[in-house]
Structure formats: structure tokens, C-alpha cells
Motif scaffolding. Structure first.
Motif, PDB file in Angstrom:
ATOM      1  N   ILE A 290       0.850  -1.197   0.000  1.00 35.37           N
ATOM      2  CA  ILE A 290       0.000   0.000   0.000  1.00 35.37           C
ATOM      3  C   ILE A 290       0.881   1.240   0.000  1.00 35.37           C
ATOM      4  N   LYS A 291       0.633   2.109  -0.963  1.00 38.04           N
ATOM      5  CA  LYS A 291       1.454   3.320  -1.083  1.00 38.04           C
ATOM      6  C   LYS A 291       0.556   4.538  -1.080  1.00 38.04           C
ATOM      7  N   ARG A 292       1.103   5.621  -0.623  1.00 36.05           N
ATOM      8  CA  ARG A 292       0.446   6.909  -0.717  1.00 36.05           C
ATOM      9  C   ARG A 292       0.489   7.367  -2.161  1.00 36.05           C
ATOM     10  N   GLY A 293      -0.507   8.109  -2.627  1.00 32.54           N
ATOM     11  CA  GLY A 293      -0.441   8.733  -3.945  1.00 32.54           C
ATOM     12  C   GLY A 293       0.663   9.780  -3.954  1.00 32.54           C
ATOM     13  N   ILE A 294       0.873  10.432  -5.078  1.00 35.11           N
ATOM     14  CA  ILE A 294       2.040  11.311  -5.165  1.00 35.11           C
ATOM     15  C   ILE A 294       1.798  12.693  -4.543  1.00 35.11           C
ATOM     16  N   ALA A 295       2.887  13.216  -4.008  1.00 32.72           N
ATOM     17  CA  ALA A 295       2.853  14.589  -3.478  1.00 32.72           C
ATOM     18  C   ALA A 295       3.376  15.475  -4.595  1.00 32.72           C
ATOM     19  N   THR A 296       2.521  16.324  -5.157  1.00 32.92           N
ATOM     20  CA  THR A 296       2.950  17.114  -6.321  1.00 32.92           C
ATOM     21  C   THR A 296       3.847  18.272  -5.907  1.00 32.92           C
ATOM     22  N   GLY A 297       3.619  18.801  -4.717  1.00 33.48           N
ATOM     23  CA  GLY A 297       4.338  20.003  -4.295  1.00 33.48           C
ATOM     24  C   GLY A 297       3.485  21.251  -4.483  1.00 33.48           C
ATOM     25  N   ASP A 298       2.552  21.194  -5.375  1.00 32.35           N
ATOM     26  CA  ASP A 298       1.640  22.327  -5.569  1.00 32.35           C
ATOM     27  C   ASP A 298       0.524  21.886  -6.511  1.00 32.35           C
ATOM     28  N   ASN A 299      -0.567  21.442  -5.948  1.00 35.63           N
ATOM     29  CA  ASN A 299      -1.642  20.900  -6.787  1.00 35.63           C
ATOM     30  C   ASN A 299      -2.182  21.930  -7.772  1.00 35.63           C
ATOM     31  N   ASP A 300      -2.204  23.201  -7.344  1.00 32.69           N
ATOM     32  CA  ASP A 300      -2.752  24.221  -8.257  1.00 32.69           C
ATOM     33  C   ASP A 300      -1.928  24.304  -9.541  1.00 32.69           C
ATOM     34  N   PHE A 301      -0.635  24.085  -9.401  1.00 32.29           N
ATOM     35  CA  PHE A 301       0.222  24.166 -10.585  1.00 32.29           C
ATOM     36  C   PHE A 301       0.232  22.849 -11.373  1.00 32.29           C
TER      37      PHE A 301
END
Ligand code: SAM
Length: 509
Positions: A290-301
Motif C-alpha cells: 500500500i502506497k500513498r499517492g504522489i505529493a505534487t508540491g503544488d496541486n494548483d500548478f
């Protein structure tokens, strides 16, 4: 093995091969290996002490138990077999013509007894509850209530109804023997069966196959054989609990007093004197990474809609379909629209590993978009500043089952719902992604198995999931990948064990 059994087995294999795995799953059509059927019949013969018995088989298939009956009970009496599926019924009736066996092509659970028998032996269909249509379920629940006085959970598999409704076909004192999954001894829905075995009949013997049997490579739980007499139970009754080896030659045998049995307890703990649970309890982590989804760093961008993609002419190669926030997902299933989630607002992750100089030259419009990010200072954020280039996100494989990692009690959606994702969309870190472990990946590629696993995951009580997760104010609960992996998953274990063990039918052979 006699010649007739060799021919019967050939027919069985040919008939099984004409069916898809999916059809066989839905109808619970997995035959008992002959050596096991014979072992059981010989045991029954030793219990009954005479050859001249009448015999009923509620789900006869090609008649492997009848074959073993003719071998173990020399000159045995009249037999009756029910089979719902003409695919097996027709060849079986022709095959057994001239024998003292009557076959009926009908639903055993919809019949009224017109004859009583000395003995019943069955490997009933292991059809899981979500393959039983609602109308049938309600009818069967009412019949169980009427005949036994017991309320049975809607989560019970079809074999539970077979076990609880069949005694009406037995003479007083007749013997009943069932080859069934041992999960009923431990899971909530099995309580009704346990009550039945304690209150309505005289339980004689439960033999449990060992999970660490070498032939059970993937097995975490095993099948068992339950034998009872169609008589009222007595207070001083002793029940045999045997474990491992075969029913005629078990590795260990214990005598259990009626007073030791409680319907709410886990009966699989009663087979040995060792500390409770001598087999580690299965958890989700046994079946899934089980993995976490990705951390984009800035979803708005990084998360784009179709308009932005069109405006900056961002090519496919820089885009990954991505699920929107769980609050936009109604229901527990995401259909696929050519690999994209069939949702009103489709979203895409922007990710690009080309260096700035190349991007500027080859994709000036995309560069314009990246520049905009610069202007907003997106590249300075904690996550982006550690990536090179900062606009290149982590890669993730899409997962067929995803879970929002956070939930609030009392909202429309179930806390910690498991969502079946038919699309190729990945997710951000507000979801956890469940990837089958390599040994189960093939099995879970089968749509029926995957759907069953998904249904089963959604029956894990919220309490069990919350127990592993964390509590926050305002009814908020969160669960991390390692916490979800620690969640007990007995029912998943049984399901996948059945599927994987049936794929290797050398099991009892
Ligand atoms: C697990 S298989 C066992 C067959 C056979 N007894 C054996 O051990 O090889 C269960 C059989 O029950 C049949 N079946 C399923 N539902 C049934 C029902 N409601 N009434 C009668 N037979 C049923 C299936 O078609 C299948 O052949």
C-alpha cells in the motif's frame, strides 16, 4: 482409482474446461479431488458402521462423492443428487444411468423434502454473498429463521444456507458432512452457523486442514470438514476437533466440551493447546503493498483541467490522468472512459523531465506554463526544490483499488471506503493505492476475483479500520499505508486462498 472414476474425472475436467473461471466462481463450481472425497466417505462409513445407507448430495456436480460412496459403501443404498446447472447435470445423469442414483436438475435450496436420508455429504457451492441476488438472499434468510430460529447475516456465503437448511432432508439421527471454508469459524457472518451447530444439531467433529501444509503454498487459512448428527444436542456432548493430515489420520485431535463453545469466539483457536492463533492472522499487508499517492508540491500548478491543457498545448507525454479529490467521487466505483476516469471533471497531472533549455526550444507554450509557475515561486516549495527539474513529479502505477486516506464520521460517504478504479488514473496523496503482491497479482487480474476482493474490503467494519488509524478532532480519521497494511483481513485471506488453491487442485490429491 477404479476405471469408472477415471472416466468420470476425465468428463469432469472436460466440462470444467468449457467454463470460464468467472462462471465457475459465480456458481461455486469447484470439484472435490477424488482422494479427498474417498477419504471422507471412508470416514463416514466408519462412523455409520453399515453399508446399507441412503445418501443425499445437495450439490452433486459430476458426482465425485457418489463415486466415492460406491467405493466405500459396498452395495450402499439409494442416493439422490441435486444439481442446478444443466452443464453438469446432463452428462452426470447419463454417466450414472443404471445406478441407484436419482438426479434432479434444480435449486436444492428451493426444494421441499419428499424423502428422508441416512447420510448427507457435500462440498456446497462457495458462492460469496454479493453473487446472491437480493431477492434470493431475503428468501433464504427468512427460511433459515423459520426452520432454525436463527438470524443469519446478509454477508454469509451460500454454503452457510446449504449447511443450515439441509437437515430437513435427514432422518432423525442421520449424519451430515460438509467440506467448507474454515472462515465461518472466525468471521462475523459465521456466528449463525456456529449457533446452528451448537443449538440445532449434535456437532460431532470438525477437521481443519493445516494452512502451512506444503501443498497450500499461498494459503493462510484452510478448508475444514464439519460432521454433525441430525439430533438435538446434549449438554455433556464431547466434540472432536482434529487438525492437519487427513480426517482418517489427523496430526492432532482434541476433545472439546460443549460448554467451551461460544458462537462469538473464534473456533480456529480451539484445535491446539498452543497460544491462541497459532497461525498469524492475515492482514491486508499480506496481500497488498500500500502506497500513498504522489505529493505534487503544488496541486494548483501540477493538476490541470482540459482547458489549461488546450491553452498551453501540453502534449500527452507530459500528462497522466489523475483522480480528483474524493469529495467529487460519488459511489465506490470509477468507470473507465478509454482509460480516463468516467467523471464530469477530468484532471491530469503535469510532469516533465526535460531540462529547461530543451523545453524552451521544443515546447515554447509548455515553457510559458512553467514560467508562470516560476513567477508564483512554485519551484521554491519544499518538495519542488528537491526535484530536478522541479516540474518533474514522481511516477506511480495506477492501482485498481484506492482509498481516501482521510474521512470524517457522519458524512454521506463511508469512512475509509475502498474505491474500485477501472481507469488508468493515478492519485495524489489524499488517496492510498493498493497494489496486489506479486503472488496474488495474476489472480486479481481476473475481474471477478478483483470485484470480490473489493466487495470484501468494503465489508471490513469501519471500527476495525479506525482502530488502526488515527483520530483527530471533529470526527476526522486518517489512516497511513502501514496502518492500513496492519488491518486484519481474514475474509480476503479465505477468498484468495480459495481462488489460488483451486487453481492448484493438487491440494488434497
Ligand atoms: C463446489 S461444487 C461441488 C460439486 C461436487 N459435489 C464435487 O464435490 O465435485 C458445487 C456444485 O453445486 C452446484 N450448485 C450451485 N448452486 C446450487 C443450488 N442452489 N442447488 C443445487 N446445486 C447447486 C454447482 O453447479 C456445482 O456443481
Amino acid at each position: 482409482m477404479n476405471d469408472r472414476e477415471i472416466r468420470r474425472k476425465q468428463m469432469q475436467d472436460a466440462l470444467d474446461a468449457q467454463k470460464t473461471q468467472k462462471d465457475r466462481n459465480v456458481m461455486g463450481q469447484f470439484s472435490t479431488p477424488y482422494p479427498l472425497a474417498l477419504d471422507i466417505m471412508q470416514y463416514m462409513r466408519s462412523l455409520i458402521g453399515t453399508d446399507n445407507v441412503s445418501f443425499i448430495e445437495p450439490s452433486i456436480g459430476m458426482g465425485v462423492f457418489y463415486s466415492a460412496f460406491t467405493e466405500a459403501f459396498v452395495g450402499g443404498g439409494h442416493a439422490l443428487g441435486f444439481e442446478i446447472d444443466p452443464h453438469y447435470f446432463k452428462p452426470a445423469s447419463e454417466f450414472w444411468q443404471g445406478m441407484n442414483l436419482e438426479m434432479r436438475c434444480s435449486d436444492f435450496l428451493a426444494q421441499k423434502p419428499d424423502e428422508l436420508f441416512d447420510m448427507l455429504v457435500a462440498n456446497p457451492p462457495y458462492v460469496r454473498h454479493h453473487h446472491i441476488d437480493n431477492e434470493t438472499k431475503v428468501r433464504l434468510q427468512k427460511t433459515v429463521q423459520r426452520q432454525t430460529g436463527i438470524t443469519i447475516s446478509g454477508l454469509a456465503g451460500l454454503y452457510c444456507y446449504f449447511m443450515m437448511l439441509s437437515s430437513a432432508w435427514l432422518k432423525e439421527g442421520g449424519l451430515s458432512c460438509w467440506l467448507v471454508p474454515s472462515e465461518f469459524m472466525d468471521v462475523n457472518y459465521g456466528e449463525a452457523v456456529k449457533c446452528y451447530l451448537m443449538q440445532n444439531v449434535q456437532l460431532l467433529h470438525i477437521h481443519r486442514f493445516k494452512a502451512d501444509d506444503l501443498q497450500f503454498a499461498d494459503a493462510l487459512v484452510s478448508s475444514c470438514i464439519v460432521i454433525f448428527r441430525n439430533s438435538k444436542p446434549t449438554a455433556d456432548q464431547e466434540i472432536k476437533f482434529s487438525l492437519g493430515g487427513s480426517i482418517n489420520n489427523p496430526e492432532t485431535v482434541k476433545s472439546i466440551d460443549m460448554s467451551q463453545l461460544k458462537a462469538k469466539d473464534k473456533w480456529t483457536n480451539l484445535f491446539t493447546d498452543e497460544a491462541p492463533i497459532n497461525e498469524p492472522q492475515a492482514t491486508l499487508g499480506d496481500f497488498f503493498t500500500i502506497k500513498r499517492g504522489i505529493a505534487t508540491g503544488d496541486n494548483d500548478f501540477f493538476i490541470l483541467d482540459k482547458e489549461t491543457i488546450a491553452k498551453y498545448e501540453i502534449p500527452q507525454q507530459f500528462l497522466r490522468p489523475i483522480l480528483p479529490s474524493p469529495r467529487y467521487i460519488k459511489g465506490d466505483r470509477i468507470n473507465s472512459d478509454n482509460g480516463l476516469p468516467a467523471l464530469k471533471h477530468q484532471q491530469f497531472l503535469f510532469t516533465c523531465s526535460l531540462p529547461e533549455s530543451v523545453l524552451k526550444e521544443r515546447y515554447p507554450k509548455v515553457w510559458k506554463y512553467v514560467r508562470q509557475g516560476y513567477e508564483r515561486g512554485v519551484q521554491k516549495g519544499y518538495i519542488c526544490s528537491r526535484r530536478s527539474p522541479w516540474y518533474s513529479c514522481e511516477e506511480r502505477e495506477p492501482a485498481a483499488i484506492v482509498v481516501p486516506y482521510m474521512g470524517r464520521a457522519g458524512t454521506d460517504n463511508r469512512l475509509f471506503r475502498f474505491i474500485l478504479n477501472d481507469s488508468k488514473a493515478i492519485t495524489t496523496n489524499v488517496y492510498l493505492l493498493l497494489y496486489p503482491k506479486p503472488q496474488y497479482a495474476r489472480c486479481m487480474k481476473d475481474e471477478t476475483v478483483l470485484t470480490e476482493v473489493w466487495h470484501e474490503l468494503n465489508t471490513i467494519p469501519t471500527d476495525t479500520l479506525s482502530r488502526n488509524g488515527r483520530f483527530y478532532g471533529g470526527g476526522l480519521r486518517k489512516i497511513e499505508p502501514n496502518e492500513l497494511m496492519r488491518t486484519p483481513a481474514g475474509a480476503i485471506a479465505s477468498l484468495l486462498t480459495l481462488r489460488t488453491s483451486y487453481q492448484q487442485l493438487s491440494l488434497f490429491g
